[in-house]
Design a protein around this motif. Structure first.
Motif, PDB file in Angstrom:
ATOM      1  N   TYR A 250       8.213   6.826  14.377  1.00  0.00           N
ATOM      2  CA  TYR A 250       8.282   6.092  15.575  1.00  0.00           C
ATOM      3  C   TYR A 250       7.585   6.623  16.783  1.00  0.00           C
ATOM      4  N   LEU A 251       7.265   7.765  16.535  1.00  0.00           N
ATOM      5  CA  LEU A 251       6.462   8.507  17.723  1.00  0.00           C
ATOM      6  C   LEU A 251       5.000   8.487  17.565  1.00  0.00           C
ATOM      7  N   GLY A 252       4.461   7.526  16.536  1.00  0.00           N
ATOM      8  CA  GLY A 252       3.141   7.442  16.113  1.00  0.00           C
ATOM      9  C   GLY A 252       2.458   8.862  15.484  1.00  0.00           C
ATOM     10  N   LEU A 253       3.467   9.440  14.691  1.00  0.00           N
ATOM     11  CA  LEU A 253       2.919  10.540  13.728  1.00  0.00           C
ATOM     12  C   LEU A 253       2.909  10.299  12.443  1.00  0.00           C
ATOM     13  N   ASN A 254       2.141  11.174  11.486  1.00  0.00           N
ATOM     14  CA  ASN A 254       1.965  11.089  10.182  1.00  0.00           C
ATOM     15  C   ASN A 254       2.948  11.383   9.145  1.00  0.00           C
ATOM     16  N   GLY A 255       4.141  11.845   9.717  1.00  0.00           N
ATOM     17  CA  GLY A 255       5.031  12.194   8.677  1.00  0.00           C
ATOM     18  C   GLY A 255       5.067  13.859   8.046  1.00  0.00           C
ATOM     19  N   LEU A 256       3.954  14.225   8.302  1.00  0.00           N
ATOM     20  CA  LEU A 256       3.467  15.657   7.658  1.00  0.00           C
ATOM     21  C   LEU A 256       3.754  16.672   8.468  1.00  0.00           C
ATOM     22  N   ALA A 257       3.640  17.992   7.942  1.00  0.00           N
ATOM     23  CA  ALA A 257       4.120  19.092   8.692  1.00  0.00           C
ATOM     24  C   ALA A 257       3.306  19.479   9.883  1.00  0.00           C
ATOM     25  N   ASP A 258       1.930  18.923   9.891  1.00  0.00           N
ATOM     26  CA  ASP A 258       0.999  19.131  11.017  1.00  0.00           C
ATOM     27  C   ASP A 258       1.412  18.156  12.153  1.00  0.00           C
ATOM     28  N   ARG A 259       2.088  17.116  11.885  1.00  0.00           N
ATOM     29  CA  ARG A 259       2.559  16.319  12.848  1.00  0.00           C
ATOM     30  C   ARG A 259       1.185  15.470  13.610  1.00  0.00           C
ATOM     31  N   GLY A 260       0.416  15.234  12.701  1.00  0.00           N
ATOM     32  CA  GLY A 260      -0.858  14.531  13.041  1.00  0.00           C
ATOM     33  C   GLY A 260      -0.548  13.127  13.649  1.00  0.00           C
ATOM     34  N   ALA A 261      -1.665  12.596  14.026  1.00  0.00           N
ATOM     35  CA  ALA A 261      -1.593  11.197  14.429  1.00  0.00           C
ATOM     36  C   ALA A 261      -1.266  10.256  13.051  1.00  0.00           C
ATOM     37  N   ASP A 262      -0.564   9.300  13.558  1.00  0.00           N
ATOM     38  CA  ASP A 262      -0.219   8.030  12.363  1.00  0.00           C
ATOM     39  C   ASP A 262      -1.491   7.611  12.016  1.00  0.00           C
ATOM     40  N   ASP A 263      -2.078   7.774  10.596  1.00  0.00           N
ATOM     41  CA  ASP A 263      -3.251   7.215   9.927  1.00  0.00           C
ATOM     42  C   ASP A 263      -2.885   5.839   9.185  1.00  0.00           C
ATOM     43  N   GLY A 264      -1.721   5.286   9.284  1.00  0.00           N
ATOM     44  CA  GLY A 264      -1.629   4.069   8.631  1.00  0.00           C
ATOM     45  C   GLY A 264      -1.649   2.797   9.096  1.00  0.00           C
ATOM     46  N   PRO A 265      -1.653   1.773   8.392  1.00  0.00           N
ATOM     47  CA  PRO A 265      -1.834   0.505   9.000  1.00  0.00           C
ATOM     48  C   PRO A 265      -0.913   0.107  10.278  1.00  0.00           C
ATOM     49  N   ARG A 266      -1.173  -0.591  11.437  1.00  0.00           N
ATOM     50  CA  ARG A 266      -0.502  -0.752  12.268  1.00  0.00           C
ATOM     51  C   ARG A 266       0.305  -2.027  12.520  1.00  0.00           C
ATOM     52  N   VAL A 267       1.556  -2.019  12.411  1.00  0.00           N
ATOM     53  CA  VAL A 267       2.661  -3.154  12.257  1.00  0.00           C
ATOM     54  C   VAL A 267       3.739  -2.936  13.407  1.00  0.00           C
ATOM     55  N   PRO A 268       4.420  -3.795  13.909  1.00  0.00           N
ATOM     56  CA  PRO A 268       5.496  -3.643  14.770  1.00  0.00           C
ATOM     57  C   PRO A 268       6.614  -2.712  13.954  1.00  0.00           C
ATOM     58  N   ILE A 269       7.080  -1.860  14.429  1.00  0.00           N
ATOM     59  CA  ILE A 269       7.945  -0.965  13.547  1.00  0.00           C
ATOM     60  C   ILE A 269       9.377  -1.771  13.612  1.00  0.00           C
ATOM     61  N   GLN A 270       9.923  -1.675  12.742  1.00  0.00           N
ATOM     62  CA  GLN A 270      11.543  -2.466  12.641  1.00  0.00           C
ATOM     63  C   GLN A 270      12.024  -1.884  11.369  1.00  0.00           C
ATOM     64  N   THR A 271      13.426  -1.999  11.399  1.00  0.00           N
ATOM     65  CA  THR A 271      14.235  -1.678  10.452  1.00  0.00           C
ATOM     66  C   THR A 271      14.478  -2.731   9.294  1.00  0.00           C
ATOM     67  N   TRP A 272      14.865  -2.558   8.142  1.00  0.00           N
ATOM     68  CA  TRP A 272      15.133  -3.426   7.292  1.00  0.00           C
ATOM     69  C   TRP A 272      16.109  -4.630   7.650  1.00  0.00           C
ATOM     70  N   GLU A 273      17.239  -4.159   8.488  1.00  0.00           N
ATOM     71  CA  GLU A 273      18.196  -5.025   9.258  1.00  0.00           C
ATOM     72  C   GLU A 273      17.465  -5.983  10.129  1.00  0.00           C
ATOM     73  N   GLU A 274      16.523  -5.609  10.966  1.00  0.00           N
ATOM     74  CA  GLU A 274      15.919  -6.246  12.081  1.00  0.00           C
ATOM     75  C   GLU A 274      14.799  -7.261  11.355  1.00  0.00           C
ATOM     76  N   TYR A 275      14.268  -6.884  10.248  1.00  0.00           N
ATOM     77  CA  TYR A 275      13.580  -7.591   9.620  1.00  0.00           C
ATOM     78  C   TYR A 275      14.049  -8.967   9.031  1.00  0.00           C
ATOM     79  N   GLN A 276      15.197  -8.588   8.251  1.00  0.00           N
ATOM     80  CA  GLN A 276      15.971  -9.532   7.879  1.00  0.00           C
ATOM     81  C   GLN A 276      16.673 -10.870   8.980  1.00  0.00           C
ATOM     82  N   ARG A 277      16.854 -10.162  10.130  1.00  0.00           N
ATOM     83  CA  ARG A 277      17.276 -11.080  11.354  1.00  0.00           C
ATOM     84  C   ARG A 277      16.125 -12.072  11.472  1.00  0.00           C
ATOM     85  N   THR A 278      15.097 -11.763  11.190  1.00  0.00           N
ATOM     86  CA  THR A 278      13.621 -12.497  11.724  1.00  0.00           C
ATOM     87  C   THR A 278      13.228 -13.204  10.644  1.00  0.00           C
ATOM     88  N   HIS A 279      13.684 -13.181   9.399  1.00  0.00           N
ATOM     89  CA  HIS A 279      12.975 -13.993   8.332  1.00  0.00           C
ATOM     90  C   HIS A 279      13.862 -14.741   7.405  1.00  0.00           C
TER      91      HIS A 279
END
Length: 279
Positions: A250-279
């Motif tokens: 959620y803070l735009g990081l890569n989930g590794l110990a170095d806490r580097g910048a997120d290197d994944g594809p950009r999508v609106p961040i949401q939980t499974w429950e939020e996704y279900q409410r909109t689909h």
């Protein structure tokens, strides 16, 4: 006849007196208890401890405050931490509360579960938007929880092809390179054998769309082969290490110990429950 009249008159007078008496005021309705949004509260418990400042998780303040006030009332949290910020002190206090109920292991990981959150709120608040990891199930020879399985199935539907796990959940010590992220629920590794770089990115994108914090991992980042690592946001069985990963996502990081910048594809961040409410 006179006696009869006297009695009748007495009854009439009594009736008039009774009708003239003021009506008793209706009892005041009990005040409605505040509501604690479990989804928002659990999300804050993942993000807030990873922040470098005291920014609050949007939409969570009132719910977190109610939880913190209940923990303070049980002498588990000092008043200075009752601020709507579900930081490390609140996580530790909630874990202590879970242990006071006799819970241990993942059930005392500091993330509010539906049962403990409801019990903590008795006569203080009600709980809305309850979430649960569900039962443990098997997938590709690995253990995952039902919520994670449903998320993976929806990602497959979006992709139009099957994805195969190379590691499941509830696997403490199973892979030292995973640094404890797979010790609890909600976390899986996905095989990318035979996938092109574009396909790997597409899989990570689909996983993110349905509520995973997901990254393509390469051998240059650690002692592992190419794979996709995914942690289900708001899975209440997450290990502490996986909680940190979802918060960092959620803070735009890569989930590794170095806490580097997120290197994944950009999508609106949401939980499974939020996704279900909109689909």
């Amino acid at each position: 006849m006179l006696a009869t009249v006297a009695v009748t008159g007495g009854l009439a007078a009594g009736a008039v007196q009774a009708s003239a008496a003021p009506h008793a005021a209706p009892a005041a309705a009990p005040a409605a208890l505040p509501a604690v949004d479990m989804e928002a509260t659990v999300l804050a418990a993942q993000i807030d401890p990873r922040r470098a400042d005291d920014t609050l998780t949007p939409g969570a303040k009132a719910s977190v405050l109610a939880v913190e006030q209940a923990l303070q009332a049980r002498n588990l949290l000092d008043a200075r931490w009752v601020d709507g910020y579900f930081g490390t002190e609140t996580v530790a206090a909630y874990a202590a509360y879970q242990r006071s109920l006799g819970y241990s292991g993942l059930a005392a990981n500091g993330l509010p579960g539906a049962t403990s959150l409801t019990k903590l709120g008795e006569n203080r608040y009600t709980v809305t938007r309850k979430i649960s990891p569900g039962a443990k199930v098997q997938r590709d020879g690995y253990t995952v929880d039902a919520r994670t399985q449903a998320m993976l199935a929806e990602a497959e539907r979006l992709l139009g092809f099957k994805i195969v796990l190379s590691q499941g959940s509830y696997n403490p010590g199973g892979d030292p390179s995973s640094a404890g992220t797979h010790d609890g629920g909600g976390v899986v590794d996905i095989s990318v054998t035979g996938m092109s770089a574009a396909t790997r990115t597409s899989v990570a994108r689909a996983l993110r769309q349905v509520g995973f914090a997901a990254w393509v991992r390469n051998p240059n980042q650690g002692d592992w082969p190419w794979h996709i690592h995914a942690a289900a946001i708001n899975d209440t069985d997450l290990s502490s290490q996986a909680q940190h990963q979802t918060g960092d996502y959620y803070l735009g990081l890569n989930g590794l110990a170095d806490r580097g910048a997120d290197d994944g594809p950009r999508v609106p961040i949401q939980t499974w429950e939020e996704y279900q409410r909109t689909h």
